[in-house]
Design a protein around this motif. Structure first.
Motif, PDB file in Angstrom:
ATOM      1  N   ILE A 182     -57.425  -3.008 -30.337  1.00  9.62           N
ATOM      2  CA  ILE A 182     -56.662  -1.756 -29.656  1.00  9.62           C
ATOM      3  C   ILE A 182     -55.743  -2.974 -28.467  1.00  9.62           C
ATOM      4  CG2 ILE A 182     -56.781   0.099 -28.113  1.00  9.62           C
ATOM      5  CD1 ILE A 182     -59.406   0.536 -29.911  1.00  9.62           C
ATOM      6  N   GLU A 183     -54.413  -2.155 -28.638  1.00 10.88           N
ATOM      7  CA  GLU A 183     -53.982  -3.131 -27.252  1.00 10.88           C
ATOM      8  C   GLU A 183     -53.279  -2.179 -26.456  1.00 10.88           C
ATOM      9  OE1 GLU A 183     -50.971  -7.124 -27.611  1.00 10.88           O
ATOM     10  OE2 GLU A 183     -49.411  -4.232 -28.336  1.00 10.88           O
ATOM     11  N   GLN A 184     -53.326  -2.420 -24.802  1.00 14.89           N
ATOM     12  CA  GLN A 184     -52.571  -2.090 -23.887  1.00 14.89           C
ATOM     13  C   GLN A 184     -51.147  -1.663 -23.885  1.00 14.89           C
ATOM     14  OE1 GLN A 184     -54.032  -0.521 -20.546  1.00 14.89           O
ATOM     15  NE2 GLN A 184     -52.196   0.231 -20.642  1.00 14.89           N
ATOM     16  N   PHE A 185     -50.569  -0.425 -23.910  1.00 13.56           N
ATOM     17  CA  PHE A 185     -49.596  -0.676 -24.165  1.00 13.56           C
ATOM     18  C   PHE A 185     -48.541  -1.063 -22.503  1.00 13.56           C
ATOM     19  CE2 PHE A 185     -45.320   2.390 -22.601  1.00 13.56           C
ATOM     20  CZ  PHE A 185     -45.136   1.606 -24.160  1.00 13.56           C
ATOM     21  N   VAL A 186     -47.301  -1.708 -22.661  1.00 14.42           N
ATOM     22  CA  VAL A 186     -46.778  -2.097 -22.087  1.00 14.42           C
ATOM     23  C   VAL A 186     -45.443  -1.649 -22.097  1.00 14.42           C
ATOM     24  CG1 VAL A 186     -45.160  -4.285 -20.746  1.00 14.42           C
ATOM     25  CG2 VAL A 186     -47.604  -4.458 -21.454  1.00 14.42           C
ATOM     26  N   GLY A 187     -44.847  -0.855 -21.478  1.00 15.28           N
ATOM     27  CA  GLY A 187     -43.327  -0.276 -22.152  1.00 15.28           C
ATOM     28  C   GLY A 187     -42.057  -1.373 -21.562  1.00 15.28           C
ATOM     29  N   GLY A 188     -40.892  -1.683 -21.739  1.00 13.49           N
ATOM     30  CA  GLY A 188     -40.112  -1.960 -21.555  1.00 13.49           C
ATOM     31  C   GLY A 188     -39.018  -2.407 -22.971  1.00 13.49           C
ATOM     32  N   THR A 189     -38.336  -4.053 -22.468  1.00  7.79           N
ATOM     33  CA  THR A 189     -37.502  -4.527 -23.610  1.00  7.79           C
ATOM     34  C   THR A 189     -37.510  -4.753 -24.728  1.00  7.79           C
ATOM     35  OG1 THR A 189     -35.637  -4.089 -22.193  1.00  7.79           O
ATOM     36  CG2 THR A 189     -35.251  -5.061 -24.160  1.00  7.79           C
ATOM     37  N   GLU A 190     -37.451  -4.888 -26.186  1.00 13.63           N
ATOM     38  CA  GLU A 190     -38.598  -5.608 -27.367  1.00 13.63           C
ATOM     39  C   GLU A 190     -37.548  -6.738 -27.697  1.00 13.63           C
ATOM     40  OE1 GLU A 190     -40.573  -4.382 -30.519  1.00 13.63           O
ATOM     41  OE2 GLU A 190     -40.227  -1.935 -29.628  1.00 13.63           O
ATOM     42  N   ILE A 191     -38.127  -8.237 -27.268  1.00 17.71           N
ATOM     43  CA  ILE A 191     -36.797  -8.629 -27.637  1.00 17.71           C
ATOM     44  C   ILE A 191     -38.031  -9.892 -28.902  1.00 17.71           C
ATOM     45  CG2 ILE A 191     -36.076 -10.787 -26.752  1.00 17.71           C
ATOM     46  CD1 ILE A 191     -34.656  -8.313 -25.700  1.00 17.71           C
ATOM     47  N   ALA A 192     -36.741 -10.120 -29.716  1.00 18.05           N
ATOM     48  CA  ALA A 192     -37.307 -10.820 -30.921  1.00 18.05           C
ATOM     49  C   ALA A 192     -36.937 -12.825 -30.621  1.00 18.05           C
ATOM     50  CB  ALA A 192     -37.390 -10.783 -31.666  1.00 18.05           C
ATOM     51  N   PRO A 233     -26.461 -12.252 -28.742  1.00 21.88           N
ATOM     52  CA  PRO A 233     -28.312 -12.255 -28.110  1.00 21.88           C
ATOM     53  C   PRO A 233     -28.228 -10.771 -27.460  1.00 21.88           C
ATOM     54  CG  PRO A 233     -26.090 -13.433 -26.458  1.00 21.88           C
ATOM     55  CD  PRO A 233     -25.441 -12.860 -28.215  1.00 21.88           C
ATOM     56  N   ALA A 234     -29.702 -10.863 -26.877  1.00 19.03           N
ATOM     57  CA  ALA A 234     -29.995 -10.032 -26.068  1.00 19.03           C
ATOM     58  C   ALA A 234     -29.955  -9.275 -24.739  1.00 19.03           C
ATOM     59  CB  ALA A 234     -31.647 -10.067 -25.809  1.00 19.03           C
ATOM     60  N   ARG A 235     -29.737  -8.753 -24.889  1.00 17.62           N
ATOM     61  CA  ARG A 235     -28.748  -8.430 -23.026  1.00 17.62           C
ATOM     62  C   ARG A 235     -29.974  -8.478 -21.797  1.00 17.62           C
ATOM     63  NH1 ARG A 235     -27.077  -1.998 -24.204  1.00 17.62           N
ATOM     64  NH2 ARG A 235     -29.720  -2.091 -24.926  1.00 17.62           N
ATOM     65  N   LEU A 236     -30.145  -9.542 -21.780  1.00 13.90           N
ATOM     66  CA  LEU A 236     -30.246 -10.200 -20.378  1.00 13.90           C
ATOM     67  C   LEU A 236     -29.999 -11.192 -19.457  1.00 13.90           C
ATOM     68  CD1 LEU A 236     -33.941 -10.892 -22.667  1.00 13.90           C
ATOM     69  CD2 LEU A 236     -33.593  -8.982 -21.266  1.00 13.90           C
ATOM     70  N   VAL A 267     -40.055  -7.268 -22.488  1.00  7.79           N
ATOM     71  CA  VAL A 267     -40.166  -8.000 -21.075  1.00  7.79           C
ATOM     72  C   VAL A 267     -39.885  -6.304 -20.174  1.00  7.79           C
ATOM     73  CG1 VAL A 267     -37.370  -8.720 -19.391  1.00  7.79           C
ATOM     74  CG2 VAL A 267     -38.484  -8.970 -22.180  1.00  7.79           C
ATOM     75  N   ASP A 268     -40.892  -6.123 -19.246  1.00  4.75           N
ATOM     76  CA  ASP A 268     -41.065  -4.857 -18.570  1.00  4.75           C
ATOM     77  C   ASP A 268     -40.146  -4.921 -17.579  1.00  4.75           C
ATOM     78  OD1 ASP A 268     -41.836  -6.760 -16.569  1.00  4.75           O
ATOM     79  OD2 ASP A 268     -43.760  -6.244 -16.842  1.00  4.75           O
ATOM     80  N   SER A 269     -40.444  -3.272 -16.538  1.00  7.25           N
ATOM     81  CA  SER A 269     -39.264  -3.234 -15.831  1.00  7.25           C
ATOM     82  C   SER A 269     -38.541  -4.332 -14.654  1.00  7.25           C
ATOM     83  CB  SER A 269     -38.897  -2.073 -15.407  1.00  7.25           C
ATOM     84  OG  SER A 269     -40.650  -1.536 -14.659  1.00  7.25           O
ATOM     85  N   GLU A 270     -39.978  -5.318 -14.483  1.00 10.90           N
ATOM     86  CA  GLU A 270     -40.306  -6.096 -13.122  1.00 10.90           C
ATOM     87  C   GLU A 270     -39.981  -7.593 -13.266  1.00 10.90           C
ATOM     88  OE1 GLU A 270     -44.198  -6.089 -11.374  1.00 10.90           O
ATOM     89  OE2 GLU A 270     -43.766  -3.762 -10.842  1.00 10.90           O
ATOM     90  N   GLY A 271     -38.813  -7.486 -14.885  1.00  9.48           N
ATOM     91  CA  GLY A 271     -38.812  -8.750 -15.362  1.00  9.48           C
ATOM     92  C   GLY A 271     -39.858  -9.943 -16.188  1.00  9.48           C
ATOM     93  N   PHE A 275     -46.019 -11.512 -23.981  1.00  3.49           N
ATOM     94  CA  PHE A 275     -46.724 -11.870 -25.998  1.00  3.49           C
ATOM     95  C   PHE A 275     -46.952 -10.958 -26.366  1.00  3.49           C
ATOM     96  CE2 PHE A 275     -49.207 -13.052 -28.776  1.00  3.49           C
ATOM     97  CZ  PHE A 275     -48.285 -13.613 -29.506  1.00  3.49           C
ATOM     98  N   ILE A 276     -46.082 -10.604 -27.278  1.00  4.79           N
ATOM     99  CA  ILE A 276     -47.395  -8.959 -28.168  1.00  4.79           C
ATOM    100  C   ILE A 276     -47.593  -9.528 -29.082  1.00  4.79           C
ATOM    101  CG2 ILE A 276     -46.459  -6.855 -29.776  1.00  4.79           C
ATOM    102  CD1 ILE A 276     -46.598  -6.702 -26.658  1.00  4.79           C
TER     103      ILE A 276
END
Length: 315
Positions: A182-192, A233-236, A267-271, A275-276
């Protein structure tokens, strides 16, 4: 040894991810065959050991996803046989494929990862599911993500926003193993971030951003629908790109991985980079992330050729 190694690809097996494994094996086999290699694909069954003995490949590429394909078991067998193979050694594969173990090692090394709790099914049977779930509430705040501790392809993973949903999510996860996380949910952008670790050491391929309609990159989103969008590439921005790729290399090194891996982050809203998961046998299907990253870096076919040549040398 010939200049073009003979390659045996192991794909299939009796895991929940058999279909993905078969597709991965066929794709890599086709790519290497077109490059002039002599390639065979063998299932993970009673034919494997006779094939290894009779054909004597120069290098083996295990592409069995989940359970014994990634938990170090198959790798330990190949090590005992003295057969060069693609991918991480058995002990490192075992540690990386077990999600709580990997998270614990990385947290100790200073890598940010969401809070988690790992529990066996036997605990619920002995103490009662209701009592255990009630005891969990102070430890983690909803929403949480429930997942089997082993396995890949996002099988058995779901989000829970309350106690009843958590109960259902855990039943689903226990269908894929005896232990859940059971892992704390962290919202944001999924990056691999895929890592290629050959002559010059671990180097990141272009990071990939994954966008789904409902924000859930589950099995269906990965392999059975066309609603998932990939940005390569990712939009970062440059700073975040550097942060996430450096984090991926660090994860690869801390876990002691070899040849290739895929490291998943949020990558969350604060940057902040979280690790997942770490994947020691990344999927190689048409929609898989490692091939997309390799193609963006130059050529998936060339990447496969380089991997087998390096692994055949015994390094």
């Amino acid at each position: 040894m010939t200049t073009t190694p003979r390659i045996l690809i192991i794909a299939g097996g009796l895991t929940h991810e058999r279909d993905v494994s078969v597709r991965s094996g066929r794709r890599v086999a086709n790519v290497l065959h077109q490059a002039g290699h002599e390639v065979r694909v063998c299932d993970l069954d009673a034919s494997l050991l006779p094939t290894l003995e009779e054909w004597s490949p120069d290098v083996v590429w295990p592409l069995v996803h989940g359970s014994i394909g990634e938990d170090g078991s198959l790798q330990a067998l190949l090590e005992s046989l003295g057969v060069p193979f693609v991918g991480s050694h058995s002990v490192q594969a075992m540690m990386a494929s077990n999600k709580p173990t990997a998270k614990g090692l990385l947290a100790s090394a200073g890598v940010s990862t969401p809070a988690w709790l790992s529990l066996p099914q036997s605990l619920f049977r002995q103490l009662g599911a209701t009592a255990v779930l009630q005891a969990l509430d102070p430890r983690l705040t909803f929403p949480v993500v429930v997942k089997p501790t082993d396995g890949g392809s996002a099988l058995g993973i779901s989000r829970a926003d309350g106690t009843e949903a958590l109960r259902s999510a855990m039943v689903d996860a226990f269908a894929y193993g005896e232990r859940v996380m059971i892992e704390q949910f962290v919202g944001g952008t999924e990056i691999a971030v895929s890592i290629l670790d050959l002559e010059d050491g671990p180097a990141p391929l272009p990071p990939i951003e994954i966008v789904t309609d409902d924000g859930s990159y589950n099995y269906d989103a990965r392999y059975t629908t066309d609603t998932t969008q990939y940005f390569v590439p990712a939009r970062l921005d440059a700073a975040l790109t550097s942060a996430v790729t450096q984090a991926a290399v660090q994860v690869h090194q801390v876990l002691g991985l070899r040849h290739l891996s895929r490291i998943d982050f949020i990558v969350d809203s604060e940057g902040s980079v979280w690790f997942i998961d770490a994947n020691v046998a990344p999927g190689m299907t048409d929609t898989s992330l490692f091939p997309q990253a390799a193609e963006a870096a130059g050529s998936f076919a060339d990447t496969c050729r380089r991997i087998v040549a390096f692994a055949a040398s015994g390094r």
